[in-house]
Design an enzyme around this catalytic site. Sequence first.
Site, PDB file in Angstrom:
ATOM      1  N   HIS A  73       0.883  -1.173   0.000  1.00 20.16           N
ATOM      2  CA  HIS A  73       0.000   0.000   0.000  1.00 20.16           C
ATOM      3  C   HIS A  73       0.920   1.221   0.000  1.00 20.16           C
ATOM      4  CE1 HIS A  73      -2.672  -2.859   2.257  1.00 20.16           C
ATOM      5  NE2 HIS A  73      -3.641  -2.243   1.614  1.00 20.16           N
ATOM      6  N   ASP A  76       2.164   1.935   3.391  1.00 24.79           N
ATOM      7  CA  ASP A  76       3.116   0.980   3.994  1.00 24.79           C
ATOM      8  C   ASP A  76       4.542   1.445   3.769  1.00 24.79           C
ATOM      9  OD1 ASP A  76       1.007  -0.799   4.460  1.00 24.79           O
ATOM     10  OD2 ASP A  76       1.336  -1.838   2.553  1.00 24.79           O
TER      11      ASP A  76
HETATM   12  C1  XUL Z   1      -8.088  -6.875   3.760  1.00 21.53           C
HETATM   13  C2  XUL Z   1      -7.207  -7.221   2.645  1.00 21.53           C
HETATM   14  C3  XUL Z   1      -6.257  -6.149   2.200  1.00 21.53           C
HETATM   15  C4  XUL Z   1      -6.069  -6.068   0.719  1.00 21.53           C
HETATM   16  C5  XUL Z   1      -5.228  -4.905   0.280  1.00 21.53           C
HETATM   17  O1  XUL Z   1      -8.923  -7.910   4.167  1.00 21.53           O
HETATM   18  O2  XUL Z   1      -7.200  -8.325   2.159  1.00 21.53           O
HETATM   19  O3  XUL Z   1      -5.041  -6.405   2.841  1.00 21.53           O
HETATM   20  O4  XUL Z   1      -5.474  -7.223   0.228  1.00 21.53           O
HETATM   21  O5  XUL Z   1      -5.742  -3.688   0.671  1.00 21.53           O
END
Ligand code: XUL
Length: 443
Positions: free
Chosen positions: A103, A106
């Site tokens: 992300h 992150d």
């Molecule tokens: C949440 C989830 C997230 C997504 C990315 O349940 O799976 O980690 O993969 O935002």
Amino acid sequence: MTDSFFPQISPVGYEGPSSDNPLAFRWYDKDRLVLGKTMEEQLRFAVCYWHSFNWNGADVFGAGTFDRPWLDPAADPMAAARQKMDAAFEFFSKLGVPYFSFHDRDIAPEGETFEQSCANLDEMVDYAATHMERSGLEVLWGTAQLFFQPRYAAGAATNPNPDVFKHAAAQVAHCLNATHRLGGQNYVLWGGREGYEMLLNTRMDQELDQLGQFLTMVVQHKYDIGFQGAILIEPKPQEPTKHQYDHDSATVYGFLKKYGLEDEIKVNIEVNHATLSGHDFDHEVAQAVACGIFGSVDANRGDDRLGWDTDQFPNSVDQMSLGVYQILKGGGFNTGGFMFDTKLRRQSLARDDLFHAHVGAMDTMAKSLLVAAALIEDGTLETLIEERYAGWSSPEGSKLLNGEYSLAELHQQVMTTNIDPAPTSGRQEMIENLVNRTIERIQ
Ligand code: XUL
Ligand code: CO
């Protein structure tokens, strides 16, 4: 570069099924050929940045337990982000995965203003590019974190306030640019709060239109900047909200059709999100393949006793091989891969626990690949299916499918010829035994 964070760990190698070394692969032999591709090419493993490096082990009942010095609130945020990245790349490289996923928040801290947040991200993207150049690691997917910051409490694209929609759009534009710059294979949108807590304060039709428009802009931006990767939605039925609009693959397909996006966006299926939506993992894959929207997989599982998203490391070949079988039947991964959106348990606080967890998960997926490939090579399942559906390959079957009969004509035909078909065996137990024998036989 900071000092080694995992000094006791050497690069993990393949030693085969008879090895007792807990930090060696018993099944993941990256150069082994399976159905014409190497295991590395078939599985396309990725580690996630967030649970592994950006989470301190805190849960809703208790404080962080992990030793993650870069998460110390007293640390300088950008220096800490670099230290975190050094540790992350040391981990990815020693584990031997080809990809990672992130992300925006992150890899770089949010600043005081949007402009500052973008500058932080750009600086860390430069730093990531040097790490990637040196290590050969690549990005499986990037994504914008549109659910942590309180401004997104009522959703991002589906927020009642258009200024939040604008903010989310700007954040996605910047993160898609960053993913493009790092050569990402995909860009993921998980609608973490795109749903509702209660219907009585929600205008559902309006929110769906907002999401449709938002995604249309994301697709347009992808073309504008020349991003070659796939745009993926990650379905999840609930948590954190009571109801999320991207409930499961079938719902996402219906939504994409409604907004004319079914050829532009695919799905990133998460194993435990499938469970939470009342489906099996292999069902979600088969559904996506049937709709032509299968993209990638988050390979983390749930716990049978717990009704929330525990994000555990996959450890069941029985479960995973059925999903991998559907993936291979659908032609395998294109831009996608198996991403470990996995969390250590809160008590797994030794530094090497992160290695044990991923080594076991990669071996589970590698053995599942061997089982699925053996089922395909054996061909019995496909033969049984051919026989089961043989009638539909006949001229009469084609006429039915092509709409050459009306209901009234069929009524007449059955009346005059007295068609009276007898049921045939579905062979379920025989097929289950075949799968179990295949699992036993794999080496
Ligand atoms: C949440 C989830 C997230 C997504 C990315 O349940 O799976 O980690 O993969 O935002
Ligand atoms: Co996920």
